[in-house]
Scaffold this motif. Structure first.
Motif, PDB file in Angstrom:
ATOM      1  N   THR A 388       0.852  -1.179   0.000  1.00 58.73           N
ATOM      2  CA  THR A 388       0.000   0.000   0.000  1.00 58.73           C
ATOM      3  C   THR A 388       0.891   1.233   0.000  1.00 58.73           C
ATOM      4  O   THR A 388       2.074   1.161   0.342  1.00 58.73           O
ATOM      5  CB  THR A 388      -0.904   0.032   1.248  1.00 58.73           C
ATOM      6  OG1 THR A 388      -0.078   0.033   2.421  1.00 58.73           O
ATOM      7  CG2 THR A 388      -1.844  -1.156   1.279  1.00 58.73           C
ATOM      8  N   PRO A 389       0.357   2.391  -0.409  1.00 60.22           N
ATOM      9  CA  PRO A 389       1.184   3.604  -0.407  1.00 60.22           C
ATOM     10  C   PRO A 389       1.728   3.894   0.993  1.00 60.22           C
ATOM     11  O   PRO A 389       1.044   3.733   1.994  1.00 60.22           O
ATOM     12  CB  PRO A 389       0.188   4.693  -0.841  1.00 60.22           C
ATOM     13  CG  PRO A 389      -0.858   3.962  -1.607  1.00 60.22           C
ATOM     14  CD  PRO A 389      -0.990   2.629  -0.952  1.00 60.22           C
ATOM     15  N   GLY A 440      -3.905   3.438  -3.600  1.00 57.93           N
ATOM     16  CA  GLY A 440      -4.296   2.636  -2.461  1.00 57.93           C
ATOM     17  C   GLY A 440      -5.776   2.411  -2.274  1.00 57.93           C
ATOM     18  O   GLY A 440      -6.182   1.820  -1.276  1.00 57.93           O
ATOM     19  N   VAL A 441      -6.625   2.845  -3.218  1.00 59.23           N
ATOM     20  CA  VAL A 441      -8.070   2.694  -3.025  1.00 59.23           C
ATOM     21  C   VAL A 441      -8.678   1.597  -3.894  1.00 59.23           C
ATOM     22  O   VAL A 441      -9.881   1.355  -3.813  1.00 59.23           O
ATOM     23  CB  VAL A 441      -8.810   4.027  -3.274  1.00 59.23           C
ATOM     24  CG1 VAL A 441      -8.341   5.087  -2.300  1.00 59.23           C
ATOM     25  CG2 VAL A 441      -8.664   4.486  -4.711  1.00 59.23           C
ATOM     26  N   ARG A 442      -7.876   0.927  -4.687  1.00 60.50           N
ATOM     27  CA  ARG A 442      -8.376  -0.175  -5.510  1.00 60.50           C
ATOM     28  C   ARG A 442      -7.349  -1.305  -5.535  1.00 60.50           C
ATOM     29  O   ARG A 442      -6.165  -1.101  -5.263  1.00 60.50           O
ATOM     30  CB  ARG A 442      -8.632   0.259  -6.957  1.00 60.50           C
ATOM     31  CG  ARG A 442      -9.579   1.409  -7.172  1.00 60.50           C
ATOM     32  CD  ARG A 442      -9.724   1.630  -8.656  1.00 60.50           C
ATOM     33  NE  ARG A 442     -10.276   2.910  -9.017  1.00 60.50           N
ATOM     34  CZ  ARG A 442     -11.469   3.100  -9.555  1.00 60.50           C
ATOM     35  NH1 ARG A 442     -12.251   2.059  -9.775  1.00 60.50           N
ATOM     36  NH2 ARG A 442     -11.893   4.300  -9.879  1.00 60.50           N
ATOM     37  N   TYR A 568       8.894  -3.244 -10.728  1.00 65.74           N
ATOM     38  CA  TYR A 568       9.324  -1.892 -10.409  1.00 65.74           C
ATOM     39  C   TYR A 568       9.017  -1.608  -8.943  1.00 65.74           C
ATOM     40  O   TYR A 568       8.059  -2.153  -8.392  1.00 65.74           O
ATOM     41  CB  TYR A 568       8.566  -0.867 -11.256  1.00 65.74           C
ATOM     42  CG  TYR A 568       9.045  -0.716 -12.670  1.00 65.74           C
ATOM     43  CD1 TYR A 568      10.218  -0.046 -12.966  1.00 65.74           C
ATOM     44  CD2 TYR A 568       8.288  -1.220 -13.727  1.00 65.74           C
ATOM     45  CE1 TYR A 568      10.642   0.123 -14.277  1.00 65.74           C
ATOM     46  CE2 TYR A 568       8.696  -1.059 -15.045  1.00 65.74           C
ATOM     47  CZ  TYR A 568       9.872  -0.394 -15.316  1.00 65.74           C
ATOM     48  OH  TYR A 568      10.299  -0.233 -16.601  1.00 65.74           O
ATOM     49  N   PRO A 569       9.811  -0.755  -8.297  1.00 62.85           N
ATOM     50  CA  PRO A 569       9.387  -0.294  -6.969  1.00 62.85           C
ATOM     51  C   PRO A 569       8.017   0.374  -7.058  1.00 62.85           C
ATOM     52  O   PRO A 569       7.720   1.071  -8.026  1.00 62.85           O
ATOM     53  CB  PRO A 569      10.469   0.721  -6.592  1.00 62.85           C
ATOM     54  CG  PRO A 569      11.678   0.301  -7.391  1.00 62.85           C
ATOM     55  CD  PRO A 569      11.127  -0.204  -8.683  1.00 62.85           C
ATOM     56  N   GLY A 570       7.192   0.153  -6.066  1.00 63.50           N
ATOM     57  CA  GLY A 570       5.857   0.758  -6.086  1.00 63.50           C
ATOM     58  C   GLY A 570       4.758  -0.273  -6.113  1.00 63.50           C
ATOM     59  O   GLY A 570       4.980  -1.432  -6.369  1.00 63.50           O
TER      60      GLY A 570
END
Length: 570
Positions: A388-389, A440-442, A568-570
């Protein structure tokens, strides 16, 4: 197609910042940015009933003047046709077939595949299914015209995308206090009405896809104190009323909602008022730069572009560059664990790996350079982890059925959190891929080889539920093997199909574009994406990169890695 993909892939040099809201999804929008194509002509003299109805459907793509172009196909007795009742979006191929014929009256059936529906608030709701509708055609003064038809309009997908523009309407993620986009579709003409329509969409609240996951600083009772209008100095005046009591943070979130939404239709400056008084007294006129930091993708934009990585041979390795294939420093690269998959937060501060332990797999997490910590998440299979973010949670799917959530807090051991994922389980089939969106909402998932999205709803007690699961384009996207987020509202999908190995899909499923499969050897096994960076896929021979360019082909960046899983990072 090549031109569109070149823009989609946004060949931005590594290290360049991404402006929030200016991501590659916009180029996936093959809709007008304000100037619709010329209105379709009316029926030609002598048109037969079948071609008349087909021409009517073509003309229905233009919504100008209450579908004035389509109304030219109607007989006087059909003047009460309610074109605003619904918008059914059809696949390109549809038929008009006779049902009952006569000398001066005939019934024609429209037969096709419905992709979904466009709601009255401009949100697209995917709902693929066969559809039929009967239209009565009569002869008047020697010419055939439509005398009776169902309420609402049928619009081909291509006509919708030609006559509507896509905008992002912004709402608030209550967990992070940032604003997140919700895709909507506006008629391209009249352009002067678009600002008021965009504000109406904000007042109407989130689409069903995000309802319960995001909120709005506009109350259900909030309305306009005065019509949306352009001031003498060129700024757009939005004057709200019945807003309730808002603290400073909420007022800034509201400002971000309104200003970022209106910037989608090229409004440069907004004078945001409440009952005639500036919402933010210190900044009566607001621009996008004043609120951009509140966009959920602002953190991604500010984070330095990081080198892609790949898991192969049980280790995390660098991907690309002169040292491609070299294991990274630390436990994930030195062989301390037999790594099957891995994930890294955008800033590189948190990592998670799936470690093979005999016939089982275990999720292991770590922060910074500290030793990795084991969790109690184990199973025969674990999907590639997804953060998550902010690096506060990492998710994976255990044995294709249980969505596991591990909470990571500074100075505390990782702990297990629950996720109600019954919305995914109800679709049937194993969950073989799960990716958290960049805001972070889906989540996007592969469930039973189908592409699925759902929203993440967080309750005040800390419980988390996946809701509103939607299968996107099942007829076009079969045999899906992996998915990743290109941006907050664009997905990249890899499938086992030879004819559509890689696709770009809008989060609502309306826009679908096929990426060239040149040089790839399906079936693919993995896909990775990040804003403004090349797409990565893994086939049986290694990892391939696609950046567009004149040759429009995939380039091999790591060969001899039959087990490669790029990320990828993220």
């Amino acid at each position: 197609m090549l031109a569109a993909l070149l823009v989609v892939l946004g060949l931005v040099a590594a290290g360049c910042a991404t402006v929030p809201g200016d991501s590659s999804v916009q180029v996936l929008r093959k809709v007008s940015d304000g100037a619709a194509p010329p209105a379709p002509p009316g029926p030609a003299d002598g048109t037969n009933p079948l071609d008349l109805v087909r021409g009517f459907v073509y003309a229905s793509g233009s919504s100008a003047d209450r579908h004035g172009a389509a109304r030219r196909f109607l007989a006087p007795e059909a003047a009460g046709w309610d074109d605003a009742a619904s918008v059914t979006v059809l696949d390109e191929q549809f038929g008009t077939v006779p049902v009952a014929t006569g000398t001066d009256s005939t019934t024609v059936r429209i037969r096709g595949t419905r992709i979904g529906m466009l709601s009255s608030t401009g949100a697209f709701e995917p709902d693929e299914a066969p559809v039929e509708a009967d239209v009565t055609v009569v002869r008047r003064d020697g010419q055939w015209r439509i005398a009776s038809l169902p309420e609402g309009v049928f619009v081909r997908l291509s006509d919708l995308r030609s006559n509507y523009r896509t905008i992002r309407v912004y709402f608030v993620d209550p967990a992070r206090g940032r604003v997140v986009p919700d895709l909507r579709y506006l008629p391209a003409v009249p352009a002067k009405a678009q600002a008021a329509q965009a504000v109406d969409m904000l007042l109407g609240g989130p689409s069903p896809a995000l309802a319960g996951s995001v909120t709005s600083r506009l109350l259900p009772t909030t309305g306009l104190h005065a019509n949306v209008a352009t001031a003498a100095d060129g700024g757009l005046v939005v004057d709200l009323t019945r807003l309730g009591d808002l603290d400073d943070a909420s007022r800034r979130q509201l400002a971000a909602q309104v200003v970022l939404t209106l910037s989608e239709i090229n409004v440069g400056r907004v004078r945001l008022l409440v009952d005639g008084v500036p919402l933010l007294p210190a900044t009566p006129d607001l621009t996008r730069s004043d609120v951009a930091a509140l966009a959920a993708d602002a953190a991604d934009a500010a984070a330095p572009q990081q080198q892609p990585l790949v898991v192969s041979g049980g280790r995390v390795r660098k991907l690309g560059g002169d040292d491609s294939g070299t294991p990274i420093p630390g436990q994930t690269g030195n062989g301390a664990f037999d790594v099957a998959a891995a994930a890294l937060t955008p800033d590189g501060s948190h990592q998670a790996v799936v470690s093979r332990e005999g016939g089982r797999n275990r999720l292991i997490v770590g922060e910074g350079d500290r030793p990795l910590e084991v969790t109690d998440v184990t199973g025969s299979t674990l999907t590639r982890p997804t953060w998550t973010p902010g690096g506060t949670e990492v998710w994976t799917v255990v044995d294709g059925s249980t969505v596991a959530r591990v909470i990571t807090e500074a100075g505390a051991p990782p702990r297990r959190g629950t996720v109600d994922a019954s919305a995914l389980a109800a679709l049937g089939g194993p969950i073989t891929s799960l990716r958290m969106s960049r805001d972070g909402v889906r989540v996007a998932a592969v469930v039973g080889s189908r592409l699925v999205t759902a929203s993440v709803a967080r309750a005040a007690d800390g419980s988390v539920t996946l809701r509103g699961a939607r299968v996107l384009r099942p007829g076009d996207l079969g045999d899906v093997v992996a998915v990743d987020w290109r941006s907050t509202d664009t997905l990249v999908v890899a499938s086992a199909r030879n004819d559509r190995a890689v696709s770009l899909v809008s989060v609502d499923g309306l826009a679908l574009d096929t990426v060239s499969g040149s040089n790839l050897t399906p079936p693919l096994r993995a896909v990775a994406a990040s804003p403004n960076l090349p797409l990565l896929v893994a086939d049986q021979g290694g990892v391939w990169s696609f950046s567009g360019g004149d040759l429009d082909t995939w380039r091999l960046v790591a060969g001899g890695m039959p087990d490669a899983v790029p990320f990828y990072p993220g």
